[in-house]
Scaffold this motif. Structure first.
Motif, short mmCIF file in Angstrom:
data_model
loop_
_atom_site.label_atom_id
_atom_site.label_comp_id
_atom_site.label_asym_id
_atom_site.label_seq_id
_atom_site.Cartn_x
_atom_site.Cartn_y
_atom_site.Cartn_z
N GLU A 130 3.88 46.24 -49.65
CA GLU A 130 5.48 46.82 -49.93
C GLU A 130 5.53 48.31 -49.79
OE1 GLU A 130 7.95 44.61 -52.30
OE2 GLU A 130 6.48 42.99 -52.50
N ASP A 131 6.37 48.66 -49.19
CA ASP A 131 6.84 50.38 -49.22
C ASP A 131 7.91 50.42 -49.88
OD1 ASP A 131 6.93 52.71 -48.28
OD2 ASP A 131 6.74 52.51 -46.34
N TYR A 132 7.74 51.14 -51.05
CA TYR A 132 8.75 51.58 -51.96
C TYR A 132 9.57 52.96 -51.61
CZ TYR A 132 7.16 47.41 -54.44
OH TYR A 132 6.64 46.24 -54.64
N ARG A 133 9.03 53.52 -50.45
CA ARG A 133 9.62 54.99 -50.24
C ARG A 133 11.04 54.88 -49.86
NH1 ARG A 133 5.74 56.82 -45.63
NH2 ARG A 133 5.97 54.64 -45.15
N SER A 134 11.84 55.78 -50.22
CA SER A 134 13.34 55.92 -49.73
C SER A 134 13.24 55.97 -48.21
CB SER A 134 13.89 56.91 -50.36
OG SER A 134 13.70 58.23 -49.82
N ASN A 135 14.59 55.85 -47.70
CA ASN A 135 14.85 55.93 -46.19
C ASN A 135 14.45 57.57 -46.01
OD1 ASN A 135 15.12 53.35 -45.82
ND2 ASN A 135 17.37 53.48 -45.61
#
Length: 141
Positions: A117-122
């Motif tokens: 899962e990628d929890y980075r912001s846009n």
């Protein structure tokens, strides 16, 4: 004074003759071709009573018990017929016989995949894309 809950009372109750008649008819395939109303009439009770009986856990268990008894009585004949078809060359029947004896087993291999899962912001992802574009541009020069 000791009081029992309704489920305990139902569990202890013996089945009446009418209930046993209903159990026999309800345990037949397709209820012996009868509707619930017809079964109630045969047993000498009204349909509402029959529906109430059918909601009782012990009544349901007794029907299941009778169904299993019927199936068990036919099981030897079914196995004989299946073995005969297997001996005659039917691969499917041979497979069924071997599986029922536990000699042949199905294997199901399930491969689990994990998705990170990628929890980075846009915004962070867009900055990284722009940085990669700049680095690619350097290689193009």
């Amino acid at each position: 004074m000791f009081t029992e809950n309704p489920n305990q009372l139902i569990r202890r109750r013996q089945f009446s003759f009418e209930m046993l008649q209903a159990i026999e008819l309800l345990s037949l395939p397709n209820k012996g071709g009868h509707t619930l109303k017809e079964i109630a009439d045969i047993c000498g009770v009204n349909e509402k009573t029959l529906r109430r009986w059918r909601a009782e856990e012990n009544f349901q268990k007794e029907i299941q018990k009778r169904v299993l008894q019927s199936v068990n009585e036919m099981l030897a004949d079914v196995m004989d017929a299946t073995v005969a078809r297997a001996v005659d060359g039917s691969g499917k029947h041979a497979e069924l016989v071997l599986k029922s004896l536990g000699i042949l087993k199905d294997q199901h291999n399930i491969v689990a995949t994990q998705v990170a899962e990628d929890y980075r912001s846009n915004e962070a992802i867009e900055r990284e894309i722009e940085e990669l574009k700049r680095e690619l541009a350097k290689f193009d020069e």
